[in-house]
Design an enzyme around this catalytic site. Sequence first.
Site, mmCIF file in Angstrom:
data_model
loop_
_atom_site.group_PDB
_atom_site.id
_atom_site.type_symbol
_atom_site.label_atom_id
_atom_site.label_comp_id
_atom_site.label_asym_id
_atom_site.label_seq_id
_atom_site.Cartn_x
_atom_site.Cartn_y
_atom_site.Cartn_z
ATOM 1 N N GLU A 185 3.161 4.173 -1.154
ATOM 2 C CA GLU A 185 2.305 4.347 -2.334
ATOM 3 C C GLU A 185 2.210 5.807 -2.792
ATOM 4 O OE1 GLU A 185 -1.349 2.286 -1.400
ATOM 5 O OE2 GLU A 185 -0.344 0.334 -1.323
ATOM 6 N N GLU A 214 4.451 -4.986 0.146
ATOM 7 C CA GLU A 214 3.093 -5.168 0.684
ATOM 8 C C GLU A 214 2.255 -5.841 -0.385
ATOM 9 O OE1 GLU A 214 1.089 -1.689 2.487
ATOM 10 O OE2 GLU A 214 -0.723 -2.313 1.420
#
Length: 534
Positions: free
Chosen positions: A199, A316
């Site tokens: 991220e 994810e």
Amino acid sequence: SFFASGSVALYIFLYSINYLGSPTSEGIVVVGGLSPVAVTDEDFVCATLDWWPPEKCDYGTCAWDHASILNLDLKNPLLVNAVKAFSPLKIRLGGTLQDKVMYQTEDKSRPCTPFFSKNPSLLFGFSQGCLPLTRWDQLHSFFRQSGALVIFGLNALHGKSIHNDNTATGPWDPSNAASLIKYTVNNGYNVYGWELGNELSGTGIGVRISSDSYASDTIALHDLIHTIYEGVDLKPLIIAPGGFFDPTWYSQFLSKTTGSLSAITHHIYNLGPGSDAHLMDRILNPDVLDGGAGVFRNLRDLVRGSGSSVTAWVGESGGAYNSGRNGVTNAFVFSFWYLDQLGLASYYDHKVYCRQTLIGGNYGLLNTTTFAPNPDFYSALLWHRLMGPRVLSATFNVTNKVRAYAHCAKRSLGISLLLVNIDGNNSYDLRVEHDLTTPRRNSRKHIRLHRAPKWSHVKQQQLGEVPREEYHLTPLDGNIQSRVVLLNGKELIVDSSNQIPVLEPVQVNSSDPIKVDPYSIVFVHFPSMDLPAC
């Protein structure tokens, strides 16, 4: 539902009342069988293990206990059996704190503290942590015993300078990662893929890296892997960036990593925060579910347009960020969202879908403290066993509260159909036909039709007395917030020897309609439906 591609259509032609008093509609499902619309990996279902320590708390609740990569009881027989049930399950090790993890070196030149200390003033709210080599050994012993395929997320911030505007600049320092990778190869440990960072793409979560810099770092990882794995026939995948899809950033990154990147990953938390008291309403809202298609479609189109061999993955996905919501993301109702996501991702040519988490937080496939399977575990397992890599088109054209997905059957003849009914008031009796014409367009926009058109090219599947196999999932006592799931009316319970229960279908005459109850999930295997696509 909204899945109109001309290849699957469901037309309701009769409205009646069933014996329970709930309205029942009858209709026809037409499955497009000429060619697949997409192809997934054989092992599409994946789950994650995270680094979060017990001190990770959200909204006053601490839901991680001992589910961290560093402290999870890897010898728990229920954990081992749960992973073994998939044979194999892809497991992605990563998460926010992966970019604060150092790896112990064989010379043990630096101390290795195997935990994170909570400190709100630091990036991500925790100190730097360390992965001891003894723990790496234990993890691989578990992976071998359970048959897991491992994807490991590397620290992408090592060596970089982090500035006040939350940008990270400078080249990635691969030296610490190289020591772990060399140790891995020298010990004969299998790693399916190495992923760089978590991220940090686009605007990033906490910190961000430019697409140019990230591409350079990914190329460096590719070169490192090919050097260390020299002489090894089957090399691991190079995976990145594990972030939230930003079209411009992803396009730039993809164009600069041609030949170095195997899979491009993105994360899904499209339901909002776990603190949302209306989270369940969002799951039951078909417009919210429909809205999830955009990201999948856009990344698919970007990858296809790149001309590269890169594949798209969901790296994810926990639905609701900040550890999910107890009583929702670990309850039966969450299977509505989860299975719909699996259906969408596969339709839009994603090869792998990694669920956050295998265990940990309020969104685990397994209970964080008891290791008992939550309802989504069984949903994932049925998908894994029944839904093959070849994806067929599937459309329900009367209400988008019934979600329809079809695949060629996995390691079996015929097709498998998934029906998810998020309508708590209406039942459906459905029959199946197939269409062997070319779909009009690769679109899944919802189209409401009031009558079936006269299609001379649609041939109803005549299966006679050949039985089909049905798996009906319902919540205990009809409570969609229950963490107990029934399969064909029988409660699924782990036995005293920690064995995952056998998932047995009911045999149904193929001339009978498929009965889909309110708030239920139905997998159907048609072993005798022989389609060219399969």
